[in-house]
Each structure stands twice: as structure tokens, then as C-alpha cells.
Design a protein around this motif. Sequence first.
Motif, PDB file in Angstrom:
ATOM      1  N   GLN A  92       0.841  -1.196   0.000  1.00 13.55           N
ATOM      2  CA  GLN A  92       0.000   0.000   0.000  1.00 13.55           C
ATOM      3  C   GLN A  92       0.882   1.254   0.000  1.00 13.55           C
ATOM      4  O   GLN A  92       1.890   1.310   0.695  1.00 13.55           O
ATOM      5  CB  GLN A  92      -0.889   0.030   1.250  1.00 13.55           C
ATOM      6  N   THR A  93       0.484   2.253  -0.773  1.00 17.65           N
ATOM      7  CA  THR A  93       1.196   3.530  -0.775  1.00 17.65           C
ATOM      8  C   THR A  93       0.845   4.281   0.498  1.00 17.65           C
ATOM      9  O   THR A  93      -0.314   4.421   0.856  1.00 17.65           O
ATOM     10  CB  THR A  93       0.804   4.366  -1.999  1.00 17.65           C
ATOM     11  N   ARG A  94       1.868   4.730   1.201  1.00 21.61           N
ATOM     12  CA  ARG A  94       1.687   5.480   2.442  1.00 21.61           C
ATOM     13  C   ARG A  94       2.456   6.792   2.329  1.00 21.61           C
ATOM     14  O   ARG A  94       3.366   6.919   1.521  1.00 21.61           O
ATOM     15  CB  ARG A  94       2.227   4.675   3.645  1.00 21.61           C
ATOM     16  N   TYR A  95       2.088   7.743   3.176  1.00 22.67           N
ATOM     17  CA  TYR A  95       2.752   9.039   3.205  1.00 22.67           C
ATOM     18  C   TYR A  95       3.162   9.350   4.639  1.00 22.67           C
ATOM     19  O   TYR A  95       2.421   9.076   5.577  1.00 22.67           O
ATOM     20  CB  TYR A  95       1.819  10.139   2.687  1.00 22.67           C
ATOM     21  N   THR A  96       4.333   9.917   4.795  1.00 24.18           N
ATOM     22  CA  THR A  96       4.833  10.322   6.098  1.00 24.18           C
ATOM     23  C   THR A  96       5.257  11.779   6.011  1.00 24.18           C
ATOM     24  O   THR A  96       6.005  12.147   5.097  1.00 24.18           O
ATOM     25  CB  THR A  96       6.048   9.461   6.508  1.00 24.18           C
ATOM     26  N   THR A  97       4.776  12.594   6.943  1.00 24.29           N
ATOM     27  CA  THR A  97       5.205  13.987   7.015  1.00 24.29           C
ATOM     28  C   THR A  97       6.184  14.118   8.169  1.00 24.29           C
ATOM     29  O   THR A  97       5.919  13.616   9.270  1.00 24.29           O
ATOM     30  CB  THR A  97       3.999  14.928   7.204  1.00 24.29           C
ATOM     31  N   GLU A  98       7.307  14.740   7.906  1.00 26.11           N
ATOM     32  CA  GLU A  98       8.368  14.836   8.906  1.00 26.11           C
ATOM     33  C   GLU A  98       9.092  16.159   8.771  1.00 26.11           C
ATOM     34  O   GLU A  98       8.931  16.867   7.778  1.00 26.11           O
ATOM     35  CB  GLU A  98       9.333  13.655   8.745  1.00 26.11           C
TER      36      GLU A  98
END
Length: 147
Positions: A92-98
Motif C-alpha cells: 500500500q502507498t503510504r505518506y509520512t510527514t516529517e
Amino acid sequence: KMSVNKVILVGRLGKDPEVKATGSGTSVCNFSLATSENYTTRDGQRQEKTEWHNIVVWGKLADVCGKHLAKGRQVYVEGKLATRKWEDKQGQTRYTTEIVANTVQFLGSAGAERSMGAGASAGSGHDDYAQDFGPEPSFDTSDEIPF
């Protein structure tokens, strides 16, 4: 057109930092940082809200952070907000904001004050103590970093 992407945080590490090396040998350090805000509700109750921030540091600064930072340590972080796309174990495509930090300034105790990064200034000099900010969200970063 002008645009600005700048983040400044002062908080405490939720756990010890993790340092890894990319395939090309560049160091990357990840840690979570807690910032807390106190406020009073309409009925006069004092409340505290904690936000957790994912911090990423690259290069020599990453090595220094990995060596000198630990859970509970207070730091000043300056950098930019970045969102990264990755695939989890299920595809699954996931996104992380950092926050990608370019300045990390160590505050409080744990030996001599240390300051790294472009334009960082001397630390505050007070003797801070580790504080419990409540449960830290668990971030499984094992498959987040694509190297």
C-alpha cells in the motif's frame, strides 16, 4: 512568487534516536520530538496537549545526534516540513510527514552544551530533567525508509 517552508521546534525526545546508513554510506538519524502546550478550558481546568513530531537529520549532524541525544533530552530543531511517499509491507502507498532538520541544538543537561548546524547559537544552560509526556505514538519506520 515567494514561498517559505521553515519549522522551529523546542521539545524533548520521546525515545533514543536511531541512526542508519544509506546504500551510499550517508548517515540518517530519526527521532520523535514532543512539544507540549498548556491551556485552560472554559470551565477553568488546566490542560496539556502534546504533539509528536518525526525528525530526520542527515550527514555528519545525524552522527552527532545519534551519539549525544537520548530519550528525554531537550533540543531546539530548525528545518523544513517534508512529505515522503513509501510502500508498506502489503504494497500500500503510504505518506509520512516529517521535519528534515538542518540545525539541532542540544539544550539542558547531559554534559557540556553542544550546538550543531548552520547558525546555531549556544544552549540555554539550565539543568532540565526528563519529563513524561504520555504515550508516544508508535511509528514503525522499518519499511518507511527506501534504502
